[in-house]
Design an enzyme around this catalytic site. Structure first.
Site, PDB file in Angstrom:
ATOM      1  N   ASN A  99      -4.479 -81.153  45.064  1.00  0.00           N
ATOM      2  CA  ASN A  99      -5.787 -81.817  45.033  1.00  0.00           C
ATOM      3  C   ASN A  99      -6.973 -80.859  45.022  1.00  0.00           C
ATOM      4  OD1 ASN A  99      -5.036 -81.199  47.777  1.00  0.00           O
ATOM      5  ND2 ASN A  99      -6.678 -82.536  48.486  1.00  0.00           N
TER       6      ASN A  99
ATOM      7  N   HIS B  99      -3.310 -74.522  46.665  1.00  0.00           N
ATOM      8  CA  HIS B  99      -3.783 -75.591  45.783  1.00  0.00           C
ATOM      9  C   HIS B  99      -4.425 -76.784  46.493  1.00  0.00           C
ATOM     10  CE1 HIS B  99       0.258 -78.055  45.810  1.00  0.00           C
ATOM     11  NE2 HIS B  99       0.042 -77.456  46.958  1.00  0.00           N
ATOM     12  N   HIS B 100      -4.530 -76.725  47.816  1.00  0.00           N
ATOM     13  CA  HIS B 100      -5.241 -77.810  48.524  1.00  0.00           C
ATOM     14  C   HIS B 100      -6.694 -77.449  48.820  1.00  0.00           C
ATOM     15  CE1 HIS B 100      -1.529 -79.936  48.861  1.00  0.00           C
ATOM     16  NE2 HIS B 100      -0.976 -79.057  49.682  1.00  0.00           N
ATOM     17  N   CYS B 101      -7.113 -76.244  48.494  1.00  0.00           N
ATOM     18  CA  CYS B 101      -8.475 -75.821  48.755  1.00  0.00           C
ATOM     19  C   CYS B 101      -9.319 -75.963  47.492  1.00  0.00           C
ATOM     20  CB  CYS B 101      -8.509 -74.364  49.226  1.00  0.00           C
ATOM     21  SG  CYS B 101     -10.153 -73.811  49.727  1.00  0.00           S
TER      22      CYS B 101
END
Length: 329
Positions: A158, A114-116
């Site tokens: 993010n 979920h950070h990509c």
């Protein structure tokens, strides 16, 4: 190659989950769907060509995965040993999204990067599997036009937030430790239910907030699918999460989310995301076993008219076929 020992992440976590579920006789090779590696064409549904080209530089991959020695490896090795497993998990999430819509639920034992976002990796995440799964459903599955992301990893999600910043079709709920990585203020604008936690938050407060806001999301919007990012880095003692949730609290959390979805007959896709202690694999397995005991997943759901169900593995093989380019063989 031993490089996994230099990283906070337990690279064997997903295989251990499968092994535990086999030992407890919940699954066998015959009822696991094997994930297929996401192709470049798949990845281009979300990722820019420029970003994918950047992954051909070992230094870039070393920065994303936070394993400095990777920078000194030939890129063909990095592609095979580091990125191919991540592409396979990404393919698993895409496939599991389709299976969840068809059959009521699916769990990818892996994924949750979920950070990509489409044009930038980070935080151990090289591919935007959550965004990809939702975009594939919007573009290729009739009747799917609204999605909810319930992100309960300890860190702010993010990546998918940046991807869906101006997309009103996607409702994002994010519950995270406000004091830790990534602190992405720009991405927070995409969160429609933001729950920021303090250091050391414990079970009672956490579970109350998760239950309250999950119900709130599904009362406010009826999505056609839920993507549930079920990180276990909320566990007490996790070196990166900074929260104090017990193993029993994690099991209960997953039950709360699945019960809210299943009671409304909303398809749910679960990915396992972060979790940086050796014992997290056992907790994930225990949670899946509990979901089965509670008749929220498994063949009992078919008997009750709620559809069939699927567990997707990026680690193990099984002969189940779902009849699509992203299905098992």
């Amino acid at each position: 190659m031993g490089l996994e020992k230099l990283h906070a992440f337990d690279a064997g976590k997903w295989g251990k989950v499968i092994r535990f579920l086999k030992e407890d006789q919940l699954i066998s090779d015959g009822n696991i769907v094997e994930a297929r590696e996401a192709t470049e064409d798949d990845l281009l549904v979300v990722h820019t060509k420029r970003y994918l080209r950047s992954l051909k530089w070992s230094l870039v991959v070393a920065t994303i995965t936070e394993i400095p020695p990777v920078a000194f490896l030939p890129n063909f090795l990095v592609q095979r040993k580091v990125l191919k497993p991540l592409r396979t998990q990404t393919g698993g999430t895409i496939m599991a999204g389709k299976l969840a819509v068809e059959r009521g639920w699916a769990i990818n034992v892996g994924g949750g990067f979920h950070h990509c976002s489409g044009d930038k990796g980070g935080g151990f995440c090289a591919y935007a599997d959550i965004t990809l799964a939702i975009k594939f459903l919007f573009e290729r599955v009739e009747g799917v036009s609204k999605a909810a992301i319930i992100d309960l990893d300890a860190h702010q999600g993010n990546g998918h937030e940046r991807d869906f910043l101006d997309d009103k079709r996607v409702f994002i709920m994010d519950v995270y430790n406000r004091h830790i990585y990534p602190g992405d203020t720009h991405a927070k604008r995409a969160i429609r239910r933001k729950v920021e936690l303090d250091w050391g938050t414990e079970d009672a407060e956490y579970l109350h907030k998760v239950a309250l806001h999950t119900e709130g999301v599904l009362n406010e919007m009826r999505p056609d699918v839920i993507v549930y990012n079920a990180g276990t880095d909320i566990l007490d003692g996790d070196p990166l999460g900074g929260l104090s949730i017990s193993p029993q609290g994690i099991v209960k959390r997953d039950e709360v989310v699945f019960r809210a979805a299943r009671s409304r007959s909303i398809p749910i896709l679960m990915v396992t995301s972060g979790g940086y202690q050796k014992k997290t694999a056992r907790i994930i397995a225990d949670s899946i076993l509990n979901l089965h005991r509670q008749r929220l997943i498994g063949p009992e759901a078919l008997e009750e008219g709620e559809g069939t169900s699927t567990l997707v593995s990026s680690m193990m093989r099984g002969p189940v076929s779902a009849g699509s380019a992203h299905s098992a063989v």
